[in-house]
Design a protein around this motif. Structure first.
Motif, PDB file in Angstrom:
ATOM      1  N   GLN A  17      20.830  58.765 -22.681  1.00 39.87           N
ATOM      2  CA  GLN A  17      21.815  58.072 -23.501  1.00 39.87           C
ATOM      3  C   GLN A  17      22.897  57.453 -22.621  1.00 39.87           C
ATOM      4  N   GLY A  18      22.633  57.502 -21.327  1.00 36.07           N
ATOM      5  CA  GLY A  18      23.594  56.915 -20.401  1.00 36.07           C
ATOM      6  C   GLY A  18      24.830  57.761 -20.177  1.00 36.07           C
ATOM      7  N   LYS A  19      24.732  59.035 -20.602  1.00 30.71           N
ATOM      8  CA  LYS A  19      25.884  59.908 -20.435  1.00 30.71           C
ATOM      9  C   LYS A  19      25.647  60.860 -19.264  1.00 30.71           C
ATOM     10  N   LYS A  20      26.622  60.994 -18.433  1.00 31.66           N
ATOM     11  CA  LYS A  20      26.439  61.853 -17.267  1.00 31.66           C
ATOM     12  C   LYS A  20      27.334  63.084 -17.277  1.00 31.66           C
ATOM     13  N   VAL A  21      26.691  64.194 -17.165  1.00 28.90           N
ATOM     14  CA  VAL A  21      27.411  65.451 -17.033  1.00 28.90           C
ATOM     15  C   VAL A  21      26.697  66.223 -15.943  1.00 28.90           C
ATOM     16  N   SER A  22      27.418  66.908 -15.131  1.00 30.24           N
ATOM     17  CA  SER A  22      26.764  67.641 -14.049  1.00 30.24           C
ATOM     18  C   SER A  22      26.151  68.928 -14.572  1.00 30.24           C
ATOM     19  N   ARG A  23      25.155  69.383 -13.835  1.00 33.65           N
ATOM     20  CA  ARG A  23      24.480  70.610 -14.206  1.00 33.65           C
ATOM     21  C   ARG A  23      25.489  71.769 -14.285  1.00 33.65           C
ATOM     22  N   ALA A  24      26.389  71.812 -13.355  1.00 37.68           N
ATOM     23  CA  ALA A  24      27.373  72.902 -13.336  1.00 37.68           C
ATOM     24  C   ALA A  24      28.166  72.936 -14.635  1.00 37.68           C
ATOM     25  N   THR A  25      28.594  71.779 -15.071  1.00 36.79           N
ATOM     26  CA  THR A  25      29.372  71.721 -16.311  1.00 36.79           C
ATOM     27  C   THR A  25      28.525  72.136 -17.506  1.00 36.79           C
ATOM     28  N   ILE A  26      27.254  71.750 -17.466  1.00 39.32           N
ATOM     29  CA  ILE A  26      26.376  72.143 -18.560  1.00 39.32           C
ATOM     30  C   ILE A  26      26.298  73.666 -18.658  1.00 39.32           C
ATOM     31  N   TYR A  27      26.043  74.299 -17.544  1.00 36.89           N
ATOM     32  CA  TYR A  27      25.969  75.758 -17.576  1.00 36.89           C
ATOM     33  C   TYR A  27      27.282  76.374 -18.011  1.00 36.89           C
ATOM     34  N   ARG A  28      28.369  75.855 -17.457  1.00 40.69           N
ATOM     35  CA  ARG A  28      29.662  76.441 -17.795  1.00 40.69           C
ATOM     36  C   ARG A  28      29.983  76.252 -19.270  1.00 40.69           C
ATOM     37  N   THR A  29      29.670  75.094 -19.787  1.00 40.53           N
ATOM     38  CA  THR A  29      29.984  74.837 -21.195  1.00 40.53           C
ATOM     39  C   THR A  29      29.084  75.631 -22.123  1.00 40.53           C
ATOM     40  N   LEU A  30      27.807  75.759 -21.748  1.00 41.63           N
ATOM     41  CA  LEU A  30      26.913  76.539 -22.595  1.00 41.63           C
ATOM     42  C   LEU A  30      27.399  77.981 -22.685  1.00 41.63           C
ATOM     43  N   ASP A  31      27.865  78.495 -21.573  1.00 41.52           N
ATOM     44  CA  ASP A  31      28.399  79.858 -21.602  1.00 41.52           C
ATOM     45  C   ASP A  31      29.590  79.958 -22.543  1.00 41.52           C
ATOM     46  N   LEU A  32      30.405  78.934 -22.492  1.00 41.17           N
ATOM     47  CA  LEU A  32      31.571  78.886 -23.368  1.00 41.17           C
ATOM     48  C   LEU A  32      31.129  78.886 -24.833  1.00 41.17           C
ATOM     49  N   LEU A  33      30.095  78.102 -25.117  1.00 39.25           N
ATOM     50  CA  LEU A  33      29.591  78.020 -26.488  1.00 39.25           C
ATOM     51  C   LEU A  33      29.018  79.361 -26.926  1.00 39.25           C
ATOM     52  N   VAL A  34      28.414  80.050 -25.993  1.00 35.94           N
ATOM     53  CA  VAL A  34      27.898  81.384 -26.314  1.00 35.94           C
ATOM     54  C   VAL A  34      29.066  82.310 -26.632  1.00 35.94           C
ATOM     55  N   GLN A  35      30.097  82.251 -25.779  1.00 36.26           N
ATOM     56  CA  GLN A  35      31.274  83.088 -26.032  1.00 36.26           C
ATOM     57  C   GLN A  35      31.907  82.774 -27.374  1.00 36.26           C
ATOM     58  N   ALA A  36      31.870  81.509 -27.724  1.00 40.87           N
ATOM     59  CA  ALA A  36      32.475  81.101 -28.992  1.00 40.87           C
ATOM     60  C   ALA A  36      31.595  81.479 -30.174  1.00 40.87           C
ATOM     61  N   GLY A  37      30.386  81.945 -29.868  1.00 39.82           N
ATOM     62  CA  GLY A  37      29.488  82.327 -30.947  1.00 39.82           C
ATOM     63  C   GLY A  37      28.758  81.142 -31.561  1.00 39.82           C
ATOM     64  N   LEU A  38      28.798  80.015 -30.881  1.00 40.55           N
ATOM     65  CA  LEU A  38      28.161  78.814 -31.429  1.00 40.55           C
ATOM     66  C   LEU A  38      26.758  78.598 -30.877  1.00 40.55           C
TER      67      LEU A  38
END
Lengths: 144, 144
Positions: free
Chosen positions: A49-70
DNA sequence: CTGACTGCAAACCCTTTGCAGTTCG
DNA sequence: CGAACTGCAAAGGGTTTGCAGTCAG
């Protein structure tokens, strides 16, 4: 979807964390995907989709989403982690086809109740019940 | 224990593989351990007995034991693989205490039967059913 | 402005693999 | 003896982390 975003933003504020476009982007992408995602799939979906996010941010954000219960993080018999959105009140289990890797979701209230009863008997307070059945899909057509 | 050894030796012969002291040692150690083991724990258990086997051999032999149907390999919510001996006719599932890591095994015939019925309905031939319940042990005493 | 975040690349960690030397049959 | 095995150390592959630059509040 909006609901989740609202919730996530609140979660971030409550925890003195910042609301960034990367975080909202990842939340949206996870919630737009019905099944299971690994970090790399997410990366490529966004790239397409032409959107760039680094792998590190993906992992960090997914962890955050897990913590948030989402989101939920697990290993469905694969080698790496897969994540999926949590939809409140919509728990489900998995059948994993060992030859194609296809995943079938299912849910059965009786089984769930039996398991909770067993937990109670053992003095165990369950927070998450995961059933993973490995095997082979017989008519490996393309339904579902 | 003897039975498993006999079986393993036969398995090795049938597959044109050699019966080595390392392999028998690892089989014995796995079968002397009641619960779940990871490769490193196995390594240290053996070291404590003055027996030396390399990590590589441990992994290779465990895979062999899995192939022989004598061991099972899984990830119980931990980061790495754990192995456990297979006792024929003694299938079981797991409750994993998220605060202590303690594992409780259980089994319920009704649940098993229900799950098999659901598989049949979905056109799925199950080969291995795994139930893993995460939660907290309430009276975390020292029984079991 | 300042603390928190992102991207990059290097570090990590468990697991697997290639190779030279050893052992089983 | 020859094929298969072991140990070592290096490679692998997904995930995590340190750091310098960037951005939200």
């Amino acid at each position: 979807m909006k609901r989740a975003e609202k919730y996530f933003i609140q979660f971030l504020r409550d925890n003195n964390q910042k609301v960034t476009k990367e975080r909202l982007l990842l939340l949206a992408e996870l919630f737009n995907t019905s099944g299971h995602l690994d970090a790399d799939t997410l990366l490529f979906q966004l790239r397409n989709q032409g959107k760039k996010v680094s792998r590190a941010t993906i992992y960090r954000t997914l962890d955050l989403l897990v913590q948030a219960g989402l989101a939920r993080k697990s290993r469905l018999g694969r080698e790496h982690y897969v994540y999926e959105r949590v939809t409140p009140g919509r728990s489900h289990h998995h059948m994993v086809c060992t030859s194609t890797g296809r995943i079938i979701e299912f849910w059965d209230a009786d089984v769930d109740e039996s398991l909770r009863r067993i937990c109670q008997e053992k003095g165990f307070r369950p927070s998450y019940i995961s059933i993973s059945i490995q095997g082979e899909l017989i008519n490996a057509g393309d339904d579902q």
